[in-house]
Design a protein around this motif. Structure first.
Motif, short mmCIF file in Angstrom:
data_model
loop_
_atom_site.label_atom_id
_atom_site.label_comp_id
_atom_site.label_asym_id
_atom_site.label_seq_id
_atom_site.Cartn_x
_atom_site.Cartn_y
_atom_site.Cartn_z
N GLU A 1 5.76 -9.15 -17.47
CA GLU A 1 5.53 -8.78 -18.67
C GLU A 1 6.96 -8.22 -19.24
O GLU A 1 7.86 -8.07 -18.56
N ALA A 2 6.87 -7.74 -20.67
CA ALA A 2 8.21 -7.50 -21.08
C ALA A 2 7.97 -6.27 -22.04
O ALA A 2 7.96 -6.42 -23.32
N PRO A 3 7.71 -5.08 -21.63
CA PRO A 3 7.34 -4.05 -22.45
C PRO A 3 8.45 -3.54 -23.16
O PRO A 3 9.55 -3.44 -22.45
N SER A 4 8.41 -3.02 -24.58
CA SER A 4 9.72 -2.56 -25.12
C SER A 4 9.74 -1.16 -25.20
O SER A 4 8.71 -0.40 -25.17
N ASN A 5 10.99 -0.67 -25.52
CA ASN A 5 11.42 0.77 -25.85
C ASN A 5 10.67 1.56 -24.67
O ASN A 5 10.14 2.77 -24.67
N ARG A 6 11.04 1.07 -23.24
CA ARG A 6 10.72 1.92 -22.23
C ARG A 6 12.14 2.57 -21.62
O ARG A 6 12.97 2.13 -21.50
N SER A 7 11.55 3.65 -21.05
CA SER A 7 13.04 4.45 -20.43
C SER A 7 13.14 3.85 -19.02
O SER A 7 12.47 3.01 -18.51
N LEU A 8 14.32 3.90 -18.38
CA LEU A 8 14.51 3.50 -17.10
C LEU A 8 13.56 3.74 -16.04
O LEU A 8 13.24 2.94 -15.25
N ARG A 9 13.08 5.04 -16.09
CA ARG A 9 12.21 5.59 -15.18
C ARG A 9 10.73 5.09 -15.39
O ARG A 9 10.25 4.70 -14.22
N SER A 10 10.47 4.77 -16.49
CA SER A 10 9.14 4.10 -16.83
C SER A 10 9.18 2.84 -16.44
O SER A 10 8.19 2.17 -16.07
N LYS B 1 4.21 -0.89 -9.91
CA LYS B 1 2.74 -1.16 -10.18
C LYS B 1 2.28 -2.58 -9.46
O LYS B 1 1.08 -2.70 -9.17
N TYR B 2 3.21 -3.48 -9.38
CA TYR B 2 2.88 -4.72 -8.87
C TYR B 2 3.41 -4.87 -7.48
O TYR B 2 4.69 -4.90 -7.08
N CYS B 3 2.60 -5.56 -6.58
CA CYS B 3 3.09 -5.75 -5.43
C CYS B 3 4.03 -7.01 -5.19
O CYS B 3 5.14 -6.89 -4.46
N ASP B 4 3.94 -7.91 -6.28
CA ASP B 4 5.09 -8.92 -6.13
C ASP B 4 5.94 -8.65 -6.90
O ASP B 4 6.99 -9.57 -7.37
N CYS B 5 6.35 -7.61 -7.48
CA CYS B 5 7.67 -7.36 -8.38
C CYS B 5 8.61 -7.40 -7.40
O CYS B 5 8.84 -6.34 -6.60
N GLU C 1 10.92 1.54 -13.86
CA GLU C 1 10.72 1.63 -12.63
C GLU C 1 9.38 1.51 -11.99
O GLU C 1 8.76 1.03 -11.26
N GLU C 2 8.52 2.56 -12.64
CA GLU C 2 7.02 2.62 -12.46
C GLU C 2 6.16 1.69 -12.62
O GLU C 2 5.48 1.09 -12.17
N GLN C 3 6.76 0.70 -13.90
CA GLN C 3 6.18 -0.39 -14.06
C GLN C 3 6.19 -1.44 -13.09
O GLN C 3 5.03 -2.21 -12.80
N CYS C 4 7.39 -1.66 -12.32
CA CYS C 4 7.54 -2.71 -11.45
C CYS C 4 6.92 -2.27 -10.08
O CYS C 4 6.32 -3.38 -9.34
N SER D 1 0.90 -1.26 0.10
CA SER D 1 0.05 0.05 0.05
C SER D 1 0.71 1.42 0.07
O SER D 1 0.41 2.26 -0.20
N HIS D 2 2.29 1.04 0.34
CA HIS D 2 3.04 2.28 0.34
C HIS D 2 4.12 2.21 -0.78
O HIS D 2 5.15 1.79 -0.45
N ARG D 3 3.92 2.53 -1.98
CA ARG D 3 4.64 2.25 -3.18
C ARG D 3 6.02 3.12 -2.83
O ARG D 3 7.19 2.80 -3.32
#
Length: 800
Positions: free
Chosen positions: A361-370, A377-381, A372-375, A340-342
């Motif tokens: 998942e494996a999103p392409s052409n993401r920046s490093l910051r993007s 989003k998931y509690c189990d990342c 991080e944000e993707q990870c 609950s506290h990202r």
């Protein structure tokens, strides 16, 4: 004739007869005894022997081994996962032509699956060890082969021995542990010969490289149907998927073996002369970079290699080894991250570290910051892999829900970003981190020296006072322990914990009761079980638990709870021992052994199986809902269901993996690691879902299906959709058989005929067996909420 010459001739004849007796075949009606080391079959060329091979303390497996190497090298075992004890066990060739291995109490541990032979055919049978290392049961003229060891290899393939679609090589667990390990060589359902890591929690393929979309790059082909491979005597191996390799000493006629080693690598060995004698030399191996082998270091750890120190494992930052004696268990976190506290977590870059698989998942052409944000989003990342793909000109982001198969390689073009709590980022406990040394500035050093000088005089004064106080303290401690020892020396006070039947024994008493722990009657993950006789002449089973760091108070608390359980379908505990690191429990002795041992015999008819199902359900229902504490067994399987009396009544045993919880506890997910046995484990374990009593219900359902079908959940089964010998779960197999049978047969025929254990064909109550299957399928529902409780199971079985 001169008397001396006559004596010499007699000696030569006797020596000749003795040497030939070692190569005699095992004939119908005869046996080999574990108590006679000379009872061994030897091949005519002297290269191989077959007999009882020691695998532990008073533990033996019937094996075949090379006799020419400096150390005996085992190439085949009959009972690698179920050793027999060293007194009374024997291998016998019965008069009906079956070859069986029995332990000291006469229980069949292993047997050949041979057809029933006529008395005429059986009279011509013999067991012979050939020069190839193949143990063959055949007719005396060798025209008919009934059974041969080449059809069921363990971890080794010998020259002229074929690897087929129905056979596989499975590694042993360790150099001195001959039981089945975690690595397997087999033909997959795409017709390709592969190496598989069968881990404690997950499984994965690692050879040929799993990321290869085009198997042609690895010299393989899916387009074949024969699925076979063979090694010849010159050192050349070829298989139907176009895999081919040859030994470094190809062409030389020397003894060879192809083995899946305990470290997961497939190696070809040649027996060569060395300075220490004849020894094995590696002449080919599947993987030269051993860190590519999956499961080497376990979860949350990294494998690295250098030529000086070899391969080594290390925990990731913020993690510690789960089992200090076994890297396969990997590392466990020393932190918690709140879902609950990202903003409480951040990322640490680990250069050149790669973890294969387990991508969210494996999103392409993401920046490093993007990324991080993707990870986040998931509690189990647990972190993410970030790399630049030069050929495509894009960045690749791989968020991970598990960190498995980690390795550090300088040529890896990417990094791992490990997710850690912000509060712990200043601490680094990675074992091989080179930057973990403490450094002090010169200004800080001066301040430390000044403080030290000001305190020196005070410390000297306090030292004098402390010495005097210590002397007084020591005297008081000695008096205290003398008083405590005398107080507990009365056997009437120290012997019993709860009732007069539940006694505390000494380790010396258990050693005497078991005659030095000489008769093994069972082995498991939790420890070894020995047969014993207590001073009051009661025959018992004494379980010696594996050494653990569990404290005495914690052990006694657990034993205290288990000692209060009282049900006719639960094994009764008579006492315990806790001394130093010794932890032992004493149980009532069950003369018929386990359900697992009896399922492979003809002792259990349909009536006994049904009563075992009912009794086991009653015992589990008591554990879950009726006893003083709410108890999960967590390892329900045939090996933990013991049988007694002439009616083979069941008793649930082995609570070593139990989780004891109060009835009022709402959170039943507080398990530190997965518990149970592969094949019987509920999906909750695999997907990290809350653990409730429904995990036992699921395991019970698998046991019911095994009792009805005779098929193990971890075996190789043929399905309607797959080829013979492919892995199909027993649940899927039963459902397919039922659906196909209902669709293709008349209403007068029962679908139970398609799945019933062949041992019961024509001798069972269809309604009762169908009931067991219907209950079992409810118990193994994927969603735990769709499964009945054990009380409901008892009601369903008794209602009909």
């Amino acid at each position: 004739m001169d008397i001396s010459i006559l004596i010499l001739l007699l000696c030569l004849l006797q020596a000749s007869s003795l040497s030939s007796s070692e190569t005699l075949d095992l004939l119908r009606g005869s046996s080999l005894s574990v108590e006679k080391p000379s009872d061994a079959l030897v091949s005519a060329n002297g290269e191989f022997s077959a007999g009882f091979f020691p695998v532990g303390d008073n533990a033996f497996c019937f094996s075949i081994w090379f006799t020419l190497s400096s150390a005996r090298t085992v190439v085949w075992m009959a009972n690698r996962d179920d050793p027999v004890d060293g007194k009374g066990s024997q291998l016998s060739l019965l008069k009906d032509g079956k070859l069986i291995l029995t332990n000291s109490v006469g229980i069949t541990i292993w047997a050949t699956r041979t057809p029933v032979l006529t008395s005429f055919d059986a009279s011509k049978l013999q067991l012979q060890l050939l020069n190839t290392g193949n143990l063959v049961l055949h007719s005396s003229d060798q025209s008919v082969v009934i059974w041969q060891s080449f059809d069921s290899p363990t971890d080794t393939l010998l020259p002229q021995q074929a690897l087929t679609r129905v056979s596989s090589l499975i590694s042993k667990k360790g150099e001195a542990d001959y039981s089945s390990g975690y690595y397997k060589l087999y033909f997959d359902n795409d017709n390709v010969l592969r190496l598989l890591h069968q881990g404690i929690t997950v499984s994965s393929l690692y050879w040929p490289a799993p990321w290869l979309d085009d198997l042609g790059k690895a010299g393989r082909s899916k387009y074949n149907t024969s699925r076979d491979g063979i090694l010849n005597v010159t050192g050349y191996f070829q298989s139907s998927d176009h895999l081919a390799f040859q030994a470094a000493d190809f062409g030389v006629l020397v003894p060879r073996r192809l083995t899946v080693d305990s470290d997961g690598n497939l190696r070809l060995y040649s027996l060569q002369e060395t300075n220490e004698g004849r020894d094995w030399v590696v002449t080919w191996q599947a993987l030269s970079i051993t860190c590519q082998i999956h499961g080497i270091c376990g979860p949350n750890s990294v494998c690295s290699y250098d030529h000086a120190s070899g391969r080594k494992c290390s925990c990731l930052r913020g993690f510690k080894m789960e089992d200090p004696t076994d890297w396969s268990f990997g590392c466990m976190p020393e932190f918690n991250i709140s879902c609950s506290h990202r903003n409480e977590s951040s990322f640490v870059q680990l250069a050149y570290v790669e973890f294969y698989g387990s991508d969210i998942e494996a999103p392409s052409n993401r920046s490093l910051r993007s990324c991080e944000e993707q990870c986040l989003k998931y509690c189990d990342c647990k972190g993410f892999q970030f790399k630049f793909i030069a050929d495509e000109g894009v960045n690749k982001c791989y968020p991970k829900f598990m960190l498995l198969n980690g390795r550090r390689t300088p040529n890896f073009e990417g990094d791992l970003y490990l997710r850690l709590p912000k509060a712990g980022l200043s601490h680094n406990n990675t074992p091989d981190n080179e930057n973990s040394r403490l450094e002090c500035s010169s200004e800080a050093s001066k301040q430390v020296r000044k403080t030290y000088e000001n305190k020196t005089v005070k410390l000297l004064l306090w030292f004098a006072i402390a010495v005097g106080g210590a002397e007084v303290t020591c005297v008081l401690l000695v008096l205290f322990f003398l008083f405590r020892t005398n107080r507990h020396s009365d056997p009437t006070e120290q012997g019993y914990l709860l009732t007069t039947r539940f006694r505390r024994f000494t380790f010396a008493e258990f050693r005497k009761a078991t005659k030095g722990f000489s008769e093994v009657i069972g082995r498991g993950a939790g420890g070894t079980v020995y047969k014993g006789v207590l001073p009051d002449q009661r025959v018992c089973a004494i379980k010696r638990l594996n050494e653990a760091n569990q404290g005495e108070a914690e052990f006694l608390a657990e034993v205290n709870i288990i000692g209060r359980l009282n049900h006719m379908n639960l094994i009764e505990i008579w006492g315990y021992c806790v001394e130093g690191k010794h932890r032992l429990l004493v149980y009532e002795y069950m003369e018929h052994g386990s359900l697992a041992e009896n399922l492979t015999s003809n002792a259990l008819d349909w009536e006994k199986r049904f009563e075992i199902a009912v009794g086991t359900a009653k015992g589990l229902a008591y554990l879950h809902e009726e006893c003083l504490e709410w108890v999960l067994h967590c390892d329900v399987k045939p090996q933990n269901i013991l049988l007694y009396s002439d009616h083979y009544q069941p008793k649930v045993a082995d609570f070593g993996l139990s989780k004891l919880l109060n009835r009022s506890e709402l959170d039943h997910s507080s398990f530190s690691k997965m518990r149970g046995t592969r094949g019987y484990m509920a999906p909750e374990w695999l997907y990290n879902l809350p653990i409730t009593s429904k995990v036992d219900v699921y395991s019970y359902g698998i046991v019911l299906l095994e009792m009805v079908t005779g098929k193990s959940p971890t075996g190789m089964h043929s399905s309607n959709s797959g080829g013979a010998g492919e892995y199909t779960s027993v649940v899927k197999l039963v459902k397919e058989k039922i659906n196909n049978n209902i669709a293709s047969t008349s209403a007068n025929e029962s679908w139970i005929q398609a799945i019933i254990d062949p041992r019961m064909v024509g001798k069972y109550d269809s309604a009762k067996m169908e009931l067991l299957v219907k209950v079992a399928l409810q118990c193994v529902a994927d969603d735990k909420d769709d499964r009945p409780t054990m009380n409901q199971v008892v009601e369903m079985l008794l209602r009909h």
